[in-house]
Design a protein around this motif. Sequence first.
Motif, mmCIF file in Angstrom:
data_model
loop_
_atom_site.group_PDB
_atom_site.id
_atom_site.type_symbol
_atom_site.label_atom_id
_atom_site.label_comp_id
_atom_site.label_asym_id
_atom_site.label_seq_id
_atom_site.Cartn_x
_atom_site.Cartn_y
_atom_site.Cartn_z
ATOM 1 N N PRO A 45 0.840 -1.187 0.000
ATOM 2 C CA PRO A 45 0.000 0.000 0.000
ATOM 3 C C PRO A 45 0.879 1.243 0.000
ATOM 4 O O PRO A 45 2.076 1.152 0.233
ATOM 5 N N CYS A 46 0.246 2.398 -0.214
ATOM 6 C CA CYS A 46 0.979 3.658 -0.150
ATOM 7 C C CYS A 46 0.011 4.795 0.140
ATOM 8 O O CYS A 46 -1.203 4.641 -0.013
ATOM 9 N N ARG A 47 0.564 5.917 0.557
ATOM 10 C CA ARG A 47 -0.252 7.062 0.933
ATOM 11 C C ARG A 47 -0.879 7.736 -0.297
ATOM 12 O O ARG A 47 -2.065 7.976 -0.339
ATOM 13 N N GLU A 48 -0.046 8.015 -1.318
ATOM 14 C CA GLU A 48 -0.540 8.694 -2.524
ATOM 15 C C GLU A 48 -0.153 7.885 -3.747
ATOM 16 O O GLU A 48 1.014 7.512 -3.911
ATOM 17 N N ALA A 49 -1.125 7.588 -4.593
ATOM 18 C CA ALA A 49 -0.878 6.889 -5.863
ATOM 19 C C ALA A 49 -1.634 7.646 -6.938
ATOM 20 O O ALA A 49 -2.844 7.802 -6.852
ATOM 21 N N LEU A 50 -0.920 8.151 -7.939
ATOM 22 C CA LEU A 50 -1.533 8.984 -8.973
ATOM 23 C C LEU A 50 -1.230 8.412 -10.360
ATOM 24 O O LEU A 50 -0.062 8.274 -10.735
ATOM 25 N N ASN A 146 21.939 12.835 3.418
ATOM 26 C CA ASN A 146 20.774 13.688 3.194
ATOM 27 C C ASN A 146 20.344 13.726 1.717
ATOM 28 O O ASN A 146 20.173 14.791 1.129
ATOM 29 N N LEU A 147 20.167 12.543 1.133
ATOM 30 C CA LEU A 147 19.781 12.439 -0.283
ATOM 31 C C LEU A 147 18.370 11.867 -0.395
ATOM 32 O O LEU A 147 17.938 11.088 0.458
ATOM 33 N N LEU A 148 17.666 12.252 -1.457
ATOM 34 C CA LEU A 148 16.381 11.627 -1.763
ATOM 35 C C LEU A 148 16.624 10.270 -2.411
ATOM 36 O O LEU A 148 17.626 10.084 -3.116
ATOM 37 N N VAL A 149 15.706 9.339 -2.191
ATOM 38 C CA VAL A 149 15.754 8.059 -2.908
ATOM 39 C C VAL A 149 14.524 7.968 -3.803
ATOM 40 O O VAL A 149 13.380 8.021 -3.331
ATOM 41 N N ILE A 150 14.777 7.898 -5.107
ATOM 42 C CA ILE A 150 13.702 7.767 -6.093
ATOM 43 C C ILE A 150 13.827 6.373 -6.704
ATOM 44 O O ILE A 150 14.916 5.977 -7.134
ATOM 45 N N GLU A 151 12.731 5.621 -6.685
ATOM 46 C CA GLU A 151 12.767 4.259 -7.225
ATOM 47 C C GLU A 151 12.143 4.228 -8.621
ATOM 48 O O GLU A 151 10.970 4.548 -8.786
ATOM 49 N N ILE A 169 9.298 2.258 -1.014
ATOM 50 C CA ILE A 169 10.324 2.186 0.032
ATOM 51 C C ILE A 169 11.096 3.499 0.150
ATOM 52 O O ILE A 169 11.372 3.967 1.252
ATOM 53 N N GLY A 170 11.430 4.105 -0.958
ATOM 54 C CA GLY A 170 12.153 5.380 -0.953
ATOM 55 C C GLY A 170 11.194 6.552 -0.805
ATOM 56 O O GLY A 170 10.061 6.393 -0.332
ATOM 57 N N ASP A 171 11.634 7.737 -1.220
ATOM 58 C CA ASP A 171 10.777 8.928 -1.103
ATOM 59 C C ASP A 171 9.687 8.950 -2.166
ATOM 60 O O ASP A 171 8.575 9.404 -1.914
ATOM 61 N N MET A 172 10.025 8.491 -3.372
ATOM 62 C CA MET A 172 9.054 8.491 -4.471
ATOM 63 C C MET A 172 9.288 7.254 -5.343
ATOM 64 O O MET A 172 10.429 6.807 -5.489
ATOM 65 N N GLY A 173 8.201 6.737 -5.923
ATOM 66 C CA GLY A 173 8.314 5.560 -6.784
ATOM 67 C C GLY A 173 7.581 5.786 -8.106
ATOM 68 O O GLY A 173 6.572 6.489 -8.153
ATOM 69 N N ARG A 195 5.194 10.148 1.494
ATOM 70 C CA ARG A 195 5.456 11.396 2.229
ATOM 71 C C ARG A 195 4.345 12.406 1.940
ATOM 72 O O ARG A 195 4.126 12.799 0.785
ATOM 73 N N ALA A 196 3.667 12.830 2.993
ATOM 74 C CA ALA A 196 2.474 13.675 2.863
ATOM 75 C C ALA A 196 2.741 14.932 2.050
ATOM 76 O O ALA A 196 1.985 15.270 1.137
#
Length: 376
Positions: A45-50, A146-151, A169-173, A195-196
């Motif tokens: 699951p995830c918070r936001e899926a667009l 202090n890096l973003l993780v984009i999958e 798992i990372g900040d954005m997928g 992330r909200a």
Amino acid sequence: MINFNVPTYTSKTFEYIRDVFNVVHASGDGKYTKLCHQWFREKLPCREALLVHSGTAALEMAALLAELNPGDEVIMPSYTFCSTANAFVLQGAVPVFVDIRPDTLNIDETKIEAAITDKTRAICCVHYAGVACEMDTILDIAKRHNLLVIEDAAQAFDSYYKGKHLGTIGDMGCFSFHETKNIMSGEGGLFVTNRAELGERAEIVREKGTNRSKFFRGQVDKYTWVDKGSSYLPSDVIGAYLYSVLEISDKIQDKRKYIWNKYFEAFADLEKQGKIRRPIIPAYATNNAHMFYLLFNDLEMRTKFINYLKENEIYAPFHYIPLHSSPAGREYCRVNGELPVTDRISTTLVRLPLYFDMTEEELHKVISVALSFFGK
Ligand SMILES: *Cc1c(COP(=O)(O)O)cnc(C)c1O
């Protein structure tokens, strides 16, 4: 002729597409897009899926949301599709390539730290063939620097790392629903985040930089241009196609895994004889049967194999031309260290046909022709 891929549709596909016009809402975020959003929020699951119009669009949204300045660097593999790098180049950032692991062909996490400079802002990892990158190590490096993780989870539908769905798992997928992926709508994609604050901004970036989504939910009484953005949302016709395919996703996955396992067993002996190497799935990862590939010992054997299959009316492609040796890659990107594994894999890997509607006869033919190449 056995194609490498055949797009999937279901008995419901046309019914749902027709229904889009009964609902009288064919633009974005209609009935079926909302059903898809709900489906992914629960499934991953995830918070936001667009939903977006491609995996490329999802990557572009992630790059926009990363708030990069010109010259900022993003560490990624060179062994990937050009969109992984292109999304960041469009923001004026510089993709920095490191080598891949010889087992999973994913970014070699032990090479990441040496590529970090004071300009590094993010790590973009690609879950190649739907097999997970070593995420604990990557998240740890990202946290310390202090890096973003984009999958780039374009190939990673229904695949997990230590129980967590890839892309969440990372900040954005970023997922793709191109017709060559497990779940498809012809062209299509999905942006996800847990992330909200990124989720809230993603909604705006996807809607031309406006707060129209809030307006439709009655949270603001008029909508206006509030941020940078573009048009990344697909028509609800695409949502209807995708939703019909999501409804049979378990069947699709069972069938793909069946085909994948048949290939895996069929080439076991050749691997023992050292003629080819089969895919490797580490204990921390799962296999979503996105891709079945063989690795040859050299380019000459691979070329002969592909030609032999073609003579027998089977289309088996290879990929990728490594981004660091492509014209745009040379112009816009940078390499850190040597990339010997990337260079070797790009000349020795071949993909076999794998699609939901593949028949037992087609599968049998691919296997028997492939084995006959080795003189069986
Ligand atoms: C397919 C793919 C993409 C691009 O997805 P599109 O939906 O075709 O835009 C990006 N990255 C990887 C690794 C892919 O396999």
